[in-house]
Scaffold this active site. Structure first.
Site, mmCIF file in Angstrom:
data_model
loop_
_atom_site.group_PDB
_atom_site.id
_atom_site.type_symbol
_atom_site.label_atom_id
_atom_site.label_comp_id
_atom_site.label_asym_id
_atom_site.label_seq_id
_atom_site.Cartn_x
_atom_site.Cartn_y
_atom_site.Cartn_z
ATOM 1 N N GLU A 152 0.810 -1.217 0.000
ATOM 2 C CA GLU A 152 0.000 0.000 0.000
ATOM 3 C C GLU A 152 0.848 1.273 0.000
ATOM 4 O OE1 GLU A 152 -2.748 0.384 3.282
ATOM 5 O OE2 GLU A 152 -4.020 1.727 2.100
ATOM 6 N N GLU A 246 -12.511 1.430 3.199
ATOM 7 C CA GLU A 246 -11.678 1.471 4.405
ATOM 8 C C GLU A 246 -11.778 2.904 4.912
ATOM 9 O OE1 GLU A 246 -7.198 0.333 5.867
ATOM 10 O OE2 GLU A 246 -7.596 2.065 4.609
#
Ligand code: LER
Ligand code: MN
Length: 270
Positions: A152, A246
Protein backbone atom coordinates in the site's frame (compact mmCIF):
# COMPACT_ATOMS: atom_id res chain seq x y z
CA UNK A 1 -14.42 -4.33 -9.95
CA UNK A 2 -16.39 -5.57 -6.93
CA UNK A 3 -17.10 -3.70 -3.72
CA UNK A 4 -15.67 -4.89 -0.42
CA UNK A 5 -15.59 -3.45 3.11
CA UNK A 6 -13.16 -3.53 6.03
CA UNK A 7 -14.18 -5.56 9.08
CA UNK A 8 -12.29 -6.16 12.32
CA UNK A 9 -13.10 -7.56 15.73
CA UNK A 10 -11.99 -4.31 17.34
CA UNK A 11 -10.32 -1.09 16.19
CA UNK A 12 -9.40 2.33 17.57
CA UNK A 13 -11.98 5.11 17.53
CA UNK A 14 -10.38 6.85 14.54
CA UNK A 15 -9.13 3.74 12.71
CA UNK A 16 -10.56 3.43 9.18
CA UNK A 17 -12.41 0.19 9.88
CA UNK A 18 -16.11 0.28 9.10
CA UNK A 19 -17.57 -2.84 10.70
CA UNK A 20 -16.44 -3.82 14.19
CA UNK A 21 -17.47 -6.80 16.28
CA UNK A 22 -17.83 -10.52 15.73
CA UNK A 23 -16.49 -11.40 12.26
CA UNK A 24 -19.41 -13.57 11.32
CA UNK A 25 -22.01 -10.99 12.42
CA UNK A 26 -20.20 -8.41 10.26
CA UNK A 27 -20.01 -10.76 7.27
CA UNK A 28 -23.76 -11.37 7.52
CA UNK A 29 -24.54 -7.65 7.92
CA UNK A 30 -22.36 -6.68 4.95
CA UNK A 31 -23.87 -9.40 2.76
CA UNK A 32 -27.32 -8.11 3.66
CA UNK A 33 -26.41 -4.60 2.48
CA UNK A 34 -25.25 -6.13 -0.81
CA UNK A 35 -21.47 -6.32 -0.49
CA UNK A 36 -20.02 -9.23 -2.46
CA UNK A 37 -16.87 -9.30 -0.29
CA UNK A 38 -15.29 -8.18 2.96
CA UNK A 39 -11.73 -7.22 3.83
CA UNK A 40 -10.74 -9.06 6.98
CA UNK A 41 -8.43 -7.15 9.35
CA UNK A 42 -6.92 -9.56 11.82
CA UNK A 43 -3.97 -9.49 14.19
CA UNK A 44 -3.11 -13.19 14.28
CA UNK A 45 -4.61 -15.06 11.30
CA UNK A 46 -4.09 -18.43 13.01
CA UNK A 47 -6.99 -17.49 15.31
CA UNK A 48 -9.51 -17.34 12.47
CA UNK A 49 -11.79 -20.36 12.24
CA UNK A 50 -11.37 -21.25 8.56
CA UNK A 51 -14.10 -23.88 8.37
CA UNK A 52 -16.67 -21.62 10.09
CA UNK A 53 -15.52 -18.68 7.93
CA UNK A 54 -15.99 -20.67 4.73
CA UNK A 55 -19.45 -21.78 5.84
CA UNK A 56 -20.45 -18.22 6.76
CA UNK A 57 -19.23 -16.92 3.38
CA UNK A 58 -20.98 -19.73 1.51
CA UNK A 59 -24.26 -19.28 3.41
CA UNK A 60 -24.23 -15.53 2.75
CA UNK A 61 -22.89 -15.65 -0.79
CA UNK A 62 -19.97 -13.37 0.01
CA UNK A 63 -16.20 -13.65 -0.32
CA UNK A 64 -13.06 -12.32 1.36
CA UNK A 65 -11.18 -9.99 -1.00
CA UNK A 66 -8.20 -9.11 1.15
CA UNK A 67 -6.54 -9.57 4.52
CA UNK A 68 -5.46 -6.42 6.43
CA UNK A 69 -2.33 -6.97 8.51
CA UNK A 70 -1.46 -3.59 10.09
CA UNK A 71 -2.00 -4.56 13.74
CA UNK A 72 0.98 -6.91 13.41
CA UNK A 73 3.05 -3.72 13.44
CA UNK A 74 0.75 -1.44 15.46
CA UNK A 75 0.30 -3.88 18.36
CA UNK A 76 3.07 -6.48 18.02
CA UNK A 77 5.79 -4.24 16.56
CA UNK A 78 6.56 -6.66 13.73
CA UNK A 79 8.23 -4.66 10.95
CA UNK A 80 9.67 -6.16 7.75
CA UNK A 81 12.32 -3.42 7.59
CA UNK A 82 13.48 -3.62 11.22
CA UNK A 83 17.20 -3.63 12.03
CA UNK A 84 16.53 -6.52 14.43
CA UNK A 85 16.64 -9.82 12.53
CA UNK A 86 14.36 -11.53 15.10
CA UNK A 87 11.71 -8.84 14.51
CA UNK A 88 12.08 -9.29 10.73
CA UNK A 89 11.75 -13.07 11.09
CA UNK A 90 8.59 -12.55 13.16
CA UNK A 91 7.18 -10.20 10.54
CA UNK A 92 7.92 -12.61 7.67
CA UNK A 93 6.32 -15.44 9.66
CA UNK A 94 3.23 -13.30 10.38
CA UNK A 95 2.83 -12.39 6.70
CA UNK A 96 3.27 -16.07 5.78
CA UNK A 97 0.48 -16.94 8.26
CA UNK A 98 -1.70 -14.31 6.56
CA UNK A 99 -0.84 -15.89 3.19
CA UNK A 100 -1.99 -19.26 4.55
CA UNK A 101 -5.35 -17.77 5.55
CA UNK A 102 -5.72 -15.76 2.34
CA UNK A 103 -5.00 -18.83 0.19
CA UNK A 104 -8.06 -20.55 1.71
CA UNK A 105 -10.31 -17.72 0.47
CA UNK A 106 -8.62 -16.70 -2.77
CA UNK A 107 -7.83 -13.37 -1.08
CA UNK A 108 -4.82 -11.04 -1.31
CA UNK A 109 -2.57 -10.04 1.60
CA UNK A 110 -1.97 -6.35 2.31
CA UNK A 111 1.38 -4.96 3.40
CA UNK A 112 0.71 -1.53 4.82
CA UNK A 113 2.34 -0.59 8.10
CA UNK A 114 3.93 -4.06 8.43
CA UNK A 115 6.83 -2.69 6.36
CA UNK A 116 7.73 -0.62 9.44
CA UNK A 117 9.24 2.84 9.61
CA UNK A 118 12.69 4.18 8.73
CA UNK A 119 13.26 4.79 12.44
CA UNK A 120 13.19 1.00 12.97
CA UNK A 121 16.56 0.75 11.28
CA UNK A 122 19.98 2.45 11.37
CA UNK A 123 19.70 4.23 8.00
CA UNK A 124 17.43 4.54 5.01
CA UNK A 125 19.82 2.40 2.99
CA UNK A 126 19.85 -0.41 5.55
CA UNK A 127 16.06 -0.22 5.94
CA UNK A 128 15.65 -0.65 2.17
CA UNK A 129 18.05 -3.61 2.10
CA UNK A 130 16.40 -5.35 5.04
CA UNK A 131 12.88 -4.65 3.76
CA UNK A 132 13.68 -6.05 0.31
CA UNK A 133 15.19 -9.21 1.81
CA UNK A 134 12.08 -9.69 3.97
CA UNK A 135 9.77 -9.06 1.03
CA UNK A 136 11.66 -11.61 -1.07
CA UNK A 137 11.05 -14.20 1.63
CA UNK A 138 7.33 -13.30 1.82
CA UNK A 139 7.04 -13.43 -1.96
CA UNK A 140 8.67 -16.82 -2.22
CA UNK A 141 6.00 -18.14 0.16
CA UNK A 142 3.21 -16.20 -1.60
CA UNK A 143 4.21 -17.65 -4.97
CA UNK A 144 4.21 -21.19 -3.57
CA UNK A 145 0.69 -20.54 -2.22
CA UNK A 146 -0.44 -18.73 -5.37
CA UNK A 147 -1.54 -15.76 -3.25
CA UNK A 148 -0.76 -12.17 -4.27
CA UNK A 149 0.62 -9.58 -1.86
CA UNK A 150 -0.23 -5.90 -2.30
CA UNK A 151 1.97 -3.05 -1.07
CA UNK A 152 0.00 0.00 0.00
CA UNK A 153 1.08 3.54 -0.88
CA UNK A 154 0.43 5.30 2.47
CA UNK A 155 0.55 9.06 2.99
CA UNK A 156 3.62 10.70 4.54
CA UNK A 157 1.89 11.61 7.81
CA UNK A 158 1.32 7.95 8.68
CA UNK A 159 4.35 6.28 7.14
CA UNK A 160 7.79 7.47 6.01
CA UNK A 161 8.35 5.07 3.09
CA UNK A 162 6.53 4.23 -0.16
CA UNK A 163 4.03 7.07 0.00
CA UNK A 164 3.19 7.22 -3.70
CA UNK A 165 2.22 4.94 -6.56
CA UNK A 166 5.52 5.76 -8.32
CA UNK A 167 7.59 4.71 -5.28
CA UNK A 168 5.69 1.41 -5.00
CA UNK A 169 6.15 0.82 -8.75
CA UNK A 170 9.92 1.18 -8.40
CA UNK A 171 10.02 -1.31 -5.54
CA UNK A 172 7.89 -3.82 -7.44
CA UNK A 173 10.03 -3.53 -10.59
CA UNK A 174 13.10 -4.01 -8.44
CA UNK A 175 11.77 -7.17 -6.81
CA UNK A 176 10.49 -8.53 -10.14
CA UNK A 177 7.73 -10.77 -8.78
CA UNK A 178 4.28 -11.02 -10.36
CA UNK A 179 2.96 -11.72 -6.88
CA UNK A 180 3.62 -8.18 -5.62
CA UNK A 181 1.21 -5.45 -6.75
CA UNK A 182 0.51 -1.85 -5.82
CA UNK A 183 -2.30 -1.15 -3.41
CA UNK A 184 -3.85 2.29 -3.84
CA UNK A 185 -6.07 4.14 -1.35
CA UNK A 186 -8.13 7.19 -2.31
CA UNK A 187 -7.41 8.88 1.03
CA UNK A 188 -3.65 8.56 0.55
CA UNK A 189 -3.76 9.39 -3.18
CA UNK A 190 -5.65 12.60 -2.38
CA UNK A 191 -2.62 13.70 -0.32
CA UNK A 192 0.29 12.25 -2.29
CA UNK A 193 -0.51 12.05 -6.00
CA UNK A 194 -0.04 15.17 -8.13
CA UNK A 195 -2.65 13.93 -10.62
CA UNK A 196 -4.69 10.94 -9.46
CA UNK A 197 -5.87 9.88 -12.94
CA UNK A 198 -2.35 10.05 -14.40
CA UNK A 199 -0.81 8.18 -11.46
CA UNK A 200 -3.34 5.35 -11.78
CA UNK A 201 -2.70 5.14 -15.52
CA UNK A 202 1.05 4.98 -14.87
CA UNK A 203 0.59 2.26 -12.24
CA UNK A 204 -1.46 0.32 -14.83
CA UNK A 205 -1.35 -3.46 -14.56
CA UNK A 206 0.82 -3.21 -11.42
CA UNK A 207 -2.21 -2.01 -9.40
CA UNK A 208 -3.74 -4.90 -7.47
CA UNK A 209 -6.00 -3.46 -4.77
CA UNK A 210 -7.87 -0.26 -3.94
CA UNK A 211 -9.17 1.24 -0.67
CA UNK A 212 -11.96 3.79 -0.72
CA UNK A 213 -12.53 6.61 1.75
CA UNK A 214 -13.70 10.14 1.11
CA UNK A 215 -11.46 13.24 1.47
CA UNK A 216 -12.27 13.42 5.21
CA UNK A 217 -11.85 9.64 5.55
CA UNK A 218 -15.57 9.22 6.15
CA UNK A 219 -17.61 6.92 3.88
CA UNK A 220 -17.63 7.74 0.12
CA UNK A 221 -20.23 10.46 -0.31
CA UNK A 222 -19.41 12.30 2.93
CA UNK A 223 -16.63 14.46 1.47
CA UNK A 224 -15.45 15.88 -1.86
CA UNK A 225 -13.27 13.13 -3.39
CA UNK A 226 -13.93 12.48 -7.10
CA UNK A 227 -14.66 8.73 -7.12
CA UNK A 228 -15.88 8.82 -10.74
CA UNK A 229 -12.43 9.91 -11.88
CA UNK A 230 -10.76 7.05 -9.97
CA UNK A 231 -13.22 4.43 -11.22
CA UNK A 232 -12.84 5.74 -14.75
CA UNK A 233 -9.03 5.52 -14.57
CA UNK A 234 -9.25 2.01 -13.06
CA UNK A 235 -11.52 0.95 -15.92
CA UNK A 236 -9.01 2.37 -18.38
CA UNK A 237 -6.25 0.15 -16.98
CA UNK A 238 -8.56 -2.90 -16.97
CA UNK A 239 -8.46 -3.18 -13.16
CA UNK A 240 -10.25 -6.31 -11.96
CA UNK A 241 -9.55 -6.15 -8.21
CA UNK A 242 -11.74 -5.04 -5.31
CA UNK A 243 -12.83 -1.55 -4.25
CA UNK A 244 -12.74 -1.93 -0.48
CA UNK A 245 -14.33 0.62 1.86
CA UNK A 246 -11.68 1.47 4.41
CA UNK A 247 -13.09 4.50 6.15
CA UNK A 248 -14.17 5.76 9.56
CA UNK A 249 -17.28 4.23 11.07
CA UNK A 250 -18.96 7.59 11.67
CA UNK A 251 -21.76 8.41 12.39
CA UNK A 252 -22.22 4.67 13.12
CA UNK A 253 -21.02 1.54 11.38
CA UNK A 254 -24.28 0.50 9.73
CA UNK A 255 -24.92 3.97 8.32
CA UNK A 256 -21.32 4.23 7.06
CA UNK A 257 -21.49 0.79 5.40
CA UNK A 258 -24.87 1.50 3.76
CA UNK A 259 -24.04 5.03 2.59
CA UNK A 260 -20.67 3.90 1.18
CA UNK A 261 -22.40 1.13 -0.74
CA UNK A 262 -25.08 3.48 -2.10
CA UNK A 263 -22.55 6.08 -3.25
CA UNK A 264 -20.25 3.61 -4.97
CA UNK A 265 -23.07 1.67 -6.61
CA UNK A 266 -24.21 4.95 -8.18
CA UNK A 267 -20.66 5.73 -9.35
CA UNK A 268 -20.20 2.25 -10.82
CA UNK A 269 -23.57 2.30 -12.57
CA UNK A 270 -23.29 5.85 -14.00
C1 LER B 1 -4.24 0.97 5.93
O1 LER B 1 -4.83 0.37 4.83
C2 LER B 1 -4.13 2.42 5.73
O2 LER B 1 -4.66 2.96 4.80
C3 LER B 1 -3.30 3.19 6.64
O3 LER B 1 -3.79 4.50 6.73
C4 LER B 1 -3.09 2.61 7.99
O4 LER B 1 -4.23 2.81 8.79
MN1 MN C 1 -5.71 1.92 3.22
Amino acid sequence: MDLSIAIAREAGEKAPIVMRGDYFDSIRACAEIGYPAVELHIRDPREFDIAAGKKCCRDNNIGISTIGTGTGYGIDGLGLGSMDSAVRDGAVQRISDHVDLASEFDAKVIIGLMRGLLTDNSSKKQYELDLKKSLERCLEYAEAKNTPIVMEAINRYECDTYNSIAECSELIKDLGSDYLKIHIDTYHMNIEEPDIRESILEGGSMIGHCHLADSNRWYPGAGHYDFSETVDALRQIGYKGALAMECCYFPDQNTAAKEAYKTMKKVLEA
